[in-house]
Motif scaffolding. Structure first.
Motif, short mmCIF file in Angstrom:
data_model
loop_
_atom_site.label_atom_id
_atom_site.label_comp_id
_atom_site.label_asym_id
_atom_site.label_seq_id
_atom_site.Cartn_x
_atom_site.Cartn_y
_atom_site.Cartn_z
N TYR A 481 0.83 -1.21 0.00
CA TYR A 481 0.00 0.00 0.00
C TYR A 481 0.86 1.26 0.00
O TYR A 481 0.48 2.29 0.55
CB TYR A 481 -0.95 -0.02 1.20
CG TYR A 481 -1.97 -1.14 1.07
CD1 TYR A 481 -3.14 -0.97 0.34
CD2 TYR A 481 -1.72 -2.39 1.65
CE1 TYR A 481 -4.04 -2.00 0.19
CE2 TYR A 481 -2.64 -3.42 1.51
CZ TYR A 481 -3.79 -3.22 0.78
OH TYR A 481 -4.69 -4.26 0.63
N GLY A 482 2.03 1.18 -0.64
CA GLY A 482 2.85 2.37 -0.87
C GLY A 482 3.58 2.89 0.34
O GLY A 482 3.98 4.06 0.36
N MET A 483 3.80 2.06 1.36
CA MET A 483 4.45 2.53 2.59
C MET A 483 5.86 1.96 2.68
O MET A 483 6.11 0.82 2.29
CB MET A 483 3.64 2.11 3.82
CG MET A 483 2.22 2.64 3.82
SD MET A 483 1.31 2.09 5.28
CE MET A 483 -0.37 2.53 4.82
N SER A 484 6.76 2.76 3.24
CA SER A 484 8.14 2.34 3.44
C SER A 484 8.70 3.06 4.66
O SER A 484 8.18 4.10 5.08
CB SER A 484 8.99 2.61 2.20
OG SER A 484 9.00 4.00 1.90
N VAL A 485 9.78 2.50 5.22
CA VAL A 485 10.41 3.07 6.42
C VAL A 485 11.79 3.61 6.03
O VAL A 485 12.58 2.91 5.38
CB VAL A 485 10.53 2.01 7.53
CG1 VAL A 485 11.24 2.60 8.75
CG2 VAL A 485 9.14 1.48 7.90
N ILE A 486 12.08 4.84 6.47
CA ILE A 486 13.36 5.48 6.15
C ILE A 486 14.07 5.79 7.47
O ILE A 486 13.51 6.43 8.36
CB ILE A 486 13.15 6.79 5.36
CG1 ILE A 486 12.37 6.50 4.06
CG2 ILE A 486 14.48 7.45 5.06
CD1 ILE A 486 11.99 7.77 3.31
N ASP A 487 15.33 5.28 7.60
CA ASP A 487 16.15 5.59 8.77
C ASP A 487 16.72 7.00 8.61
O ASP A 487 17.36 7.32 7.60
CB ASP A 487 17.29 4.59 8.90
CG ASP A 487 16.91 3.40 9.75
OD1 ASP A 487 16.34 3.61 10.83
OD2 ASP A 487 17.17 2.26 9.33
N LYS A 488 16.51 7.84 9.62
CA LYS A 488 17.01 9.22 9.56
C LYS A 488 18.16 9.47 10.55
O LYS A 488 19.07 10.23 10.24
CB LYS A 488 15.88 10.21 9.84
CG LYS A 488 14.74 10.14 8.83
CD LYS A 488 15.21 10.44 7.42
CE LYS A 488 15.59 11.89 7.24
NZ LYS A 488 15.97 12.21 5.84
N ALA A 489 18.10 8.86 11.74
CA ALA A 489 19.16 9.09 12.73
C ALA A 489 19.27 7.88 13.63
O ALA A 489 18.26 7.27 13.99
CB ALA A 489 18.86 10.34 13.55
N ASN A 490 20.51 7.53 14.00
CA ASN A 490 20.73 6.37 14.87
C ASN A 490 22.03 6.60 15.63
O ASN A 490 23.12 6.41 15.12
CB ASN A 490 20.81 5.09 14.05
CG ASN A 490 20.86 3.85 14.94
OD1 ASN A 490 20.73 3.95 16.17
ND2 ASN A 490 21.07 2.70 14.34
N SER A 491 21.90 7.06 16.88
CA SER A 491 23.07 7.31 17.73
C SER A 491 22.68 7.06 19.17
O SER A 491 21.52 6.78 19.48
CB SER A 491 23.57 8.75 17.55
OG SER A 491 22.56 9.68 17.91
N ALA A 492 23.65 7.13 20.06
CA ALA A 492 23.37 6.86 21.47
C ALA A 492 22.32 7.82 21.99
O ALA A 492 22.50 9.04 21.96
CB ALA A 492 24.67 6.99 22.28
#
Length: 889
Positions: A481-492
């Protein structure tokens, strides 16, 4: 004294085991490989002390699979081959005594194919292999089977398996496997334990129970095929039973999870069986039976149980049931001492109840020179198995007593306060740019070209832990249904992801679903890795453009545009129009879909129509026509046919927007009457009261005519046709509307079957081949057949002849002159089916044969005989005639 006692034990064991069966136990395994392939294993434990070496591998086992529902259908037989062979080790290898127990594990195996099409009965199947016989020295069961002629009772290896299809879907299952063997002997008046637990590759629940071992119904050494269930059980000897298997105190028991325990009170060889039942989702799906025998001997006196003591750091005493509580900053260690007052070597092991040993560390601090005392320290990790819950650990002290160590167990209950950890915070960005920590978020969009929605999710952790997001769509896949997940930030301490949603219906199909629920979990990676996710639920809705429902109908079938019932007879043609409109003027189509049959099976052709559906003179219009050819239908099986006429428009989003006209065709057969059958004589023998009278060898000739008033194809035939036995000439005939056939018969003597007359029934029939309601007519004729009258009552033989040259009475023969015609006629009884002339013999008064002939028209002129009295014998196949006559010269 100890050496003398040990020798006595060995002598006793040899005596007990001298007639032991070479098979001491075993079971089946069925392991799934791939596709329809499985591996079937038969595990046999072989007695190396008493078994004949040749019995190990000969004959190779032949297993059979039966259907469980009726115990009658044999699915297949499986010839197994030796796969592996290995010795069974004692629990304590140093206690091994090959003069008492020496066992080899044999695995016989084969890869087999089981197809869902064949193995789909809901009651399942079972696999069996049988072997006779058990040994005569078994203590607790009757080793002689009276029903088997006084030989040892047998063994039946049994495995139940589920069907390969459940609820219409493929059902994959591995049976339980990797069961430990019974490797040690047991001692009188000493506790004995054995792990009998198996492993299930599918994670199914296994429940264990003791059952009576299975017998075999016969004394055949290798039954092929083996008998089918139900199987007889072995007969317990007096004072023994399923509740008193070895006269133990306590007696033999098994826990639900497969731990055997017993304290036997007498020596001997004891047979027992364990049933392991397999459950999935609370439903039993199979079972396997393990058959084993236990050897019990009078062992030398053992040492005393070792003592296990706990030393707490503060010097206090620990009592079982107390909860030992460690705070986060405490040293989490406990000291133990294990001591054997009789000098046996000791050891310490721990059994974390329900947890892995990785949560504990055990260290031996010191051991006495003789090994009878040790000191150990056990330290626990900072993280208990379950946060804020106490857990139990059993500390087990063992000595070196054979065959199994004596034990002392102390159960320690521990509660550990784990390191502090703050749960992360999950925020979602609102439309006004602010961040919210609400547990739910509602997002609604209106469909448009190129439409994209971003839902921003932010995770923050006060302890600066790393974090993981998990998005769980409820009942759908994001990508669909046109949905996706985008990682934007990953830190402590910080983690951000975006949920991107493309809601352009030209790129993503929303047919059938416009509302979505997504559970968003945020989990921090704290020191103890406890699962404590924070949850936010997203609710997404898309509003699609308005679109009116099309309308499909038939003017001929009436005003209803939902459901119509059409009744018709076969051999008719049903024709009607199908029309459709769409208020939006969208491009649309009308198609016909059969519900419970196939158009091609009934020669139906309906072409889908397509065009503008706006109400006007150019609205969609089509014609449905069905010729109900009678020969195509079997109304007994199906007399109702449903067709859906569906109209669908092509709207912007291609959402299912369908109108349906349902038409049920209720069919009835065309009328049909009985055919007509006439039978007439075609020669001089009339039919009177449905009977014809003839004499054997006379001819019957009949003319049969069948007629059908509807003009159907008809067949004329003889019921119970048996031309080879009766010898008549007749062939069935088939024709359209009218058919004729001739019946011709010249009965021969075998028809009479030795009787002077018979009545032979003949039943003629005519059958029409009407497509739905065939009818027939029969006519029964009796043929009365009599044998030829032999006129034996008129037989008066001559009693004198005079061959003296006067031309009167010159020979002996069976003749008389007809007074009316003057013609000489033979007076012998006429040949018929009952009897035929064979010969005549003439004797003189001394019994010497002077003449004989096989010609019924014989004439004897008395050559070379003198005057006097002579005797004759005329022989027929069924009787004889004797008499005398005088010859006078």
């Amino acid at each position: 004294m100890r050496k003398i006692l040990l020798v006595s034990i060995l002598i006793l064991i040899c005596k007990v085991s001298s007639f032991a069966s070479h098979i001491v136990g075993g079971e089946f395994e069925l392991v799934y490989l791939s596709g329809n392939n499985y591996r079937l294993n038969l595990i046999i434990y072989f007695d190396e002390i008493n078994g004949a070496p040749g019995a190990k591998y000969s004959p190779l086992p032949l297993a059979w699979i039966y259907r469980k529902s009726d115990n009658a259908v044999m699915m297949q037989d499986i010839q197994l081959s030796l796969f592996s062979e290995e010795p069974v080790a004692y629990t304590v290898p140093s206690c091994a005594n090959d003069a008492i127990v020496k066992t080899t594990k044999l695995v016989f195996s084969k890869v087999i194919t089981l197809t869902p099409e064949s193995y789909n009965h809901p009651d399942g199947y079972y696999i069996v292999w049988q072997r006779c016989c058990r040994n005569y020295n078994i203590v607790n069961v009757v080793s002689e089977n009276p029903d088997a002629g006084g030989v040892g009772s047998g063994l039946t290896f049994y495995l139940e398996i589920p069907p390969l299809v459940k609820d219409g879907k493929r059902f994959i299952n591995n049976t339980p496997q990797l069961f430990p063997p019974l490797s040690d002997y047991a001692c009188v008046n000493r506790g004995y334990y054995a792990d009998f637990k198996g492993v299930d590759a599918d994670g199914d629940s296994l429940v264990y129970s003791l059952v009576t071992p299975l017998n075999t119904p016969s004394a055949v050494p290798h039954p092929q095929p083996p008998s089918t269930a139900p199987y007889p059980q072995v007969i317990w000897e007096a004072t023994y039973s399923l509740n008193n298997i070895v006269h133990g105190n306590p007696n033999l028991t098994i826990t639900d999870d497969g731990l055997l325990r017993v304290t036997p009170t007498e020596e001997g060889i004891f047979v027992f069986a364990v049933k392991c039942e397999e459950y999935r989702d609370g439903e039993k799906i199979g079972e396997v039976r393990r058959d084993f025998q236990m050897v019990v001997v009078d062992c030398p006196p053992g040492g005393s149980e070792p003592d296990v003591n706990i030393e707490l750091e503060d010097g206090s005493t620990y009592n079982e049931g107390d909860v030992l509580h460690f705070l986060a900053d405490d040293d989490k260690c406990v000291k133990f001492t294990v001591e054997d007052e009789k000098g046996g070597r000791v050891n310490l092991k721990l059994d974390p109840i329900g947890y892995d040993e990785e949560n504990f560390e055990i260290q031996i601090l010191s051991t006495s020179p003789s090994g009878d005392r040790l000191t150990a320290q056990v330290c626990f990790t900072d993280c208990p198995p379950d946060k804020d819950l106490p857990f139990e650990v059993s500390f087990i002290g063992l000595d070196d007593t054979c065959p199994q160590p004596l034990q002392d167990t102390v159960k320690l209950t521990v509660k550990i306060t784990p390191p502090d950890n703050d749960l992360p915070v999950l925020k979602h960005k609102e439309d006004d740019g602010s961040y919210s920590v609400a547990s739910q978020r509602l997002v609604t969009v209106n469909e448009k070209a190129g439409g994209v929605k971003i839902v921003q999710l932010l995770g923050q952790d006060a302890n600066s832990d790393l974090m993981d997001f998990m998005l769980e769509p409820v009942g759908f896949e994001l990508a669909d249904y046109g949905m996706s997940v985008i990682d934007k930030a990953n830190s402590a301490g910080v983690r951000e992801v975006w949920l991107q949603w493309n809601y352009d219906c030209q790129q993503v199909s929303f047919d059938g679903k416009t509302s979505f629920e997504i559970k968003v979990y945020l989990e921090d990676e704290d020191d103890c890795q406890y699962e404590e996710p924070v949850l936010v639920t997203l609710f997404l809705n898309v509003n699609l453009p308005d679109n009116s429902l099309p309308n499909v109908y038939s003017e001929k079938l009436g005003s209803s545009n939902q459901y119509v019932k059409v009744t018709a007879q076969l051999d008719e043609t049903v024709t009607f129009d199908v029309r459709g409109t769409d208020e939006d003027g969208d491009l649309a189509f009308i198609e016909a879909v059969p519900a419970n049959f196939s158009f091609s099976d009934y020669n139906i052709t309906y072409n889908r129509v397509q065009g503008q559906g706006k109400p006007s003179a150019t609205q969609l219009n089509s014609t449905f026509s069905w010729t109900l050819a009678c020969k195509k239908f079997k109304l007994v099986e199906q007399d109702s046919f449903r067709v859906y006429f569906m109209m669908e428009d092509f709207d912007k989003c291609e959402i299912t927007n369908r109108d349906t006209l349902t038409v049920d065709f209720l069919l009835s057969p065309p009328p049909n009457s009985d055919p007509l059958l006439t039978v007439q004589s075609a020669n001089k023998f009339p039919i009177v009261n449905d009977t014809i009278h003839i004499i054997i060898d006379e001819n019957i000739s009949l003319r049969l005519t069948g007629r059908d008033f509807e003009g159907d194809s008809i067949t004329l035939y003889l019921v119970d046709d048996q031309p080879e036995r009766l010898g008549y000439d007749f062939e069935s005939k088939t024709g359209m509307g009218t058919v004729a056939a001739d019946f011709v018969w010249s009965p021969e003597c075998h028809v009479l079957e030795g009787q002077p007359e018979v009545f032979v029934p003949l039943t003629f029939a005519v059958q029409d081949n009407h497509c739905t309601q065939p009818r027939s007519k029969q006519y029964s004729l009796v043929v009365h057949i009599e044998d030829i009258d032999d006129k034996s009552e008129q037989f008066i033989p001559p009693n004198i002849f005079t061959p003296n040259g006067d031309d009167l009475n010159t020979y002996f023969g069976m003749y008389r002159v007809n007074n009316q015609t003057g013609v000489e006629e033979n007076i012998l009884p006429i040949d018929n089916c009952a009897g035929q002339f064979e010969k005549v013999v003439v004797y003189n008064r001394w019994g010497r044969e002077v003449y004989s002939s096989t010609d019924r028209y014989f004439k004897w002129y008395g050559d070379d005989v003198s005057s006097g009295v002579y005797f004759y014998y005329i022989e027929y196949t069924n009787r004889g005639y004797r008499g005398s006559f005088t010859v006078r010269f």
